[in-house]
Write a protein that holds these residues in place. Structure first.
Motif, PDB file in Angstrom:
ATOM      1  N   VAL A 259       0.816  -1.204   0.000  1.00 12.39           N
ATOM      2  CA  VAL A 259       0.000   0.000   0.000  1.00 12.39           C
ATOM      3  C   VAL A 259       0.857   1.264   0.000  1.00 12.39           C
ATOM      4  O   VAL A 259       0.470   2.284  -0.577  1.00 12.39           O
ATOM      5  N   SER A 260       2.031   1.247   0.615  1.00 12.54           N
ATOM      6  CA  SER A 260       2.857   2.447   0.660  1.00 12.54           C
ATOM      7  C   SER A 260       3.304   2.878  -0.731  1.00 12.54           C
ATOM      8  O   SER A 260       3.481   4.072  -1.003  1.00 12.54           O
ATOM      9  N   MET A 261       3.481   1.906  -1.657  1.00 16.66           N
ATOM     10  CA  MET A 261       3.890   2.247  -3.018  1.00 16.66           C
ATOM     11  C   MET A 261       2.827   3.082  -3.717  1.00 16.66           C
ATOM     12  O   MET A 261       3.140   3.904  -4.588  1.00 16.66           O
ATOM     13  N   SER A 262       1.561   2.904  -3.353  1.00 12.82           N
ATOM     14  CA  SER A 262       0.498   3.755  -3.909  1.00 12.82           C
ATOM     15  C   SER A 262       0.755   5.216  -3.556  1.00 12.82           C
ATOM     16  O   SER A 262       0.479   6.120  -4.354  1.00 12.82           O
ATOM     17  N   GLY A 263       1.286   5.448  -2.369  1.00  7.48           N
ATOM     18  CA  GLY A 263       1.625   6.803  -1.963  1.00  7.48           C
ATOM     19  C   GLY A 263       2.783   7.370  -2.761  1.00  7.48           C
ATOM     20  O   GLY A 263       2.786   8.553  -3.128  1.00  7.48           O
ATOM     21  N   PHE A 264       3.791   6.536  -3.056  1.00  8.75           N
ATOM     22  CA  PHE A 264       4.920   6.971  -3.876  1.00  8.75           C
ATOM     23  C   PHE A 264       4.420   7.440  -5.246  1.00  8.75           C
ATOM     24  O   PHE A 264       4.798   8.512  -5.733  1.00  8.75           O
ATOM     25  N   VAL A 265       3.596   6.589  -5.876  1.00 11.33           N
ATOM     26  CA  VAL A 265       3.066   6.920  -7.197  1.00 11.33           C
ATOM     27  C   VAL A 265       2.162   8.150  -7.119  1.00 11.33           C
ATOM     28  O   VAL A 265       2.149   8.988  -8.023  1.00 11.33           O
ATOM     29  N   ASP A 266       1.439   8.273  -6.028  1.00  9.93           N
ATOM     30  CA  ASP A 266       0.519   9.401  -5.872  1.00  9.93           C
ATOM     31  C   ASP A 266       1.271  10.731  -5.810  1.00  9.93           C
ATOM     32  O   ASP A 266       0.740  11.759  -6.230  1.00  9.93           O
TER      33      ASP A 266
END
Length: 509
Positions: A259-266
């Motif tokens: 889920v943290s990778m979604s934040g990176f992409v965001d």
């Protein structure tokens, strides 16, 4: 008010709103990154996409009805407008119930959508989600009223309301994060301000259009209702397919990577969207003008204006894409640090899809304004299926996150090939050969400038700092626009745009 004046006003207010929301969004994101965890950022991004998926319950009713309103609004037929708005209100109340039901049914499966949430418990994951769901469901009770101001080419009203709401919400959220460092309060602040905004909007638009409260609105005739629902049924396929293609990347990242990778992409998407929204303001602001144009002008005039907007989109999207390709990752590093950078291959794929999406935006807007939904109603479903299959298959290979965006590119290109053929044949009675020739011409031009600027950036950005970064911004701006002016400065499309800009500046002078 004329089409050009209406579009100009919508664009002007759109830019003011976008500057304000972009600045406050960057400040809010920076405060979030320094005071809350990367897992919470990923959860925030993932849930926003989950609710975007649920929005497919709208099923295109809004778009179909907006198309239906263009004619009555242009002719000043108040009674007919009341009839359409009555239908719209009923439809959206039903949609709100559908979204609420589906949203509640999805809650038990959240643990499968959020991989490695860190210290966040399942109870908190569920409560966070319900706050997001409340915001989405409540929006349907006032959303239908915006269709009328948009049909009247007064998009700036909605823009101004959204801008004020965003700024107020963000300012309060910044204080909440700094003082309390509490994600619950962060979300509840947004919910509270949004609720107040919806109450205000409902009352404001009732005063602006008092006849919306009339109880004597007559039902539409069977022919009129059938026409609306025929287009709506076609849009169901478009909506479901678009969601499967455009809104699932973050969910696949959250489910298959973490889920943290979604934040990176965001973080990347925040920068891309902050810039691209300036571009989209132009094209979204003229869609209602397209509707008016189609209702009142000849096909030749429509085709001429279509080519102008297509040319302008290729120029602006090409310029912004080259800038992003070279400067996006350095900007992320400068603002938030190297630890928030994602693989270069994934960034290039995201931006390749961004360029081709821009290449078809005028097609999509024109098709929507013209109410052409039937011929390609299955296309979006095919695109969505291709995206899901490819993205899920490739994310589990060594490609990882890059594989997700390869699926997105391939599925998007299907529309780049088929939509021009449909639109040119249906709307203009022409073959789309010229469109594809122009596409290749614009693409080769952009790639040439990209290679030149990439070579120069290797020298200028060998030492990364804000001074060198802004020097490279100037270099890209001068080279790209200079090359495009040399190549296309004598075209009829450029001459039209130049004449409009010159006319506006002379009137202000």
């Amino acid at each position: 008010m004329g089409r050009v004046k209406s579009a100009t006003r919508n664009i002007a207010f759109g830019y003011v709103g976008q500057v304000a929301t972009a600045l406050i969004s960057f400040v809010l994101r920076t405060v979030f990154l320094f005071h809350l965890s990367k897992e919470l950022l990923g959860i925030n991004s993932t849930y926003a996409n989950v609710l975007a998926v649920l929005n497919m319950a709208e099923l295109g009713i809004g778009t179909a009805l907006n198309f239906s309103l263009y004619g009555p609004v242009a002719r000043g037929e108040t009674e007919k407008i009341k009839s359409y708005m009555r239908l719209y209100r009923k439809a959206y109340y039903i949609i709100a119930l559908v979204v609420a039901g589906v949203g509640l049914a999805l809650a038990p499966f959240l643990k499968f959508l959020v991989k490695n949430p860190g210290d966040v418990s399942l109870r908190d994951l569920t409560l966070y989600y319900f706050i997001f769901l409340f915001n989405t469901v409540s929006s349907y009770f006032v959303a239908y009223k915006y269709s009328l101001i948009n049909a009247e080419q007064k998009n700036y009203i909605q823009t101004n309301i959204n801008t004020i709401t965003k700024v107020i919400t963000s300012l309060i959220q910044i204080v909440i994060i700094v003082v309390f460092k509490n994600f619950y309060l962060f979300l509840l602040t947004d919910a509270a301000v949004q609720l107040i905004q919806k109450i205000f909007v409902s009352r404001f638009l009732d005063k602006m259009y008092p006849y919306l409260k009339d109880k004597d609105a007559q039902p539409l005739s069977k022919e009129e209702s059938d026409e609306v629902w025929k287009k709506t049924k076609a849009l169901v396929f478009h909506k479901v397919g678009d969601v499967a293609r455009l809104q699932t990347d973050a969910l696949i990242i959250s489910s298959f990577i973490e889920v943290s990778m979604s934040g990176f992409v965001d973080n990347y998407n925040l920068v891309i969207n902050s810039v691209s929204n300036f571009v989209n303001i132009i094209f979204n602001s003229v869609i209602s003008s397209f509707g008016n144009l189609i209702a009142t002008e000849s096909k030749e005039r429509q085709f001429s204006m279509f080519r102008v907007y297509r040319f302008f989109a290729s120029w602006i999207y090409g310029f912004s894409c080259v800038g992003f390709m070279i400067l996006l990752t350095p900007l992320i590093s400068l603002i938030w640090g190297q630890q928030w950078v994602i693989p270069s291959a994934a960034v290039y794929c995201i931006l390749t899809d961004y360029y081709f999406k821009g290449d078809r935006i005028v097609l999509s807007n024109y098709k929507t304004a013209a109410g052409v939904f039937e011929p390609d109603k299955y296309l979006a479903l095919i695109q969505g299926a291709v995206n899901l299959v490819l993205s899920i298959a490739l994310v589990q290979t060594p490609l990882g996150i890059t594989g997700i965006y390869i699926g997105t590119i391939v599925s998007g290109l299907i529309a780049n090939v088929t939509k021009p053929i449909i639109i040119y044949g249906t709307c203009f009675g022409k073959k789309a050969t010229g469109y594809f020739v122009d596409t290749l011409k614009y693409l080769v031009s952009m790639v040439f400038v990209l290679l030149v600027c990439r070579y120069i950036s290797g020298i200028v950005l060998s030492e990364l700092n804000f001074v060198n970064f802004f020097i490279m911004v100037i270099v890209i701006t001068v080279i790209f626009n200079g090359v495009y002016f040399i190549l296309y400065g004598r075209s009829e499309e450029f001459k039209y745009v130049y004449a409009r800009v010159k006319d506006k500046l002379s009137k202000r002078g």
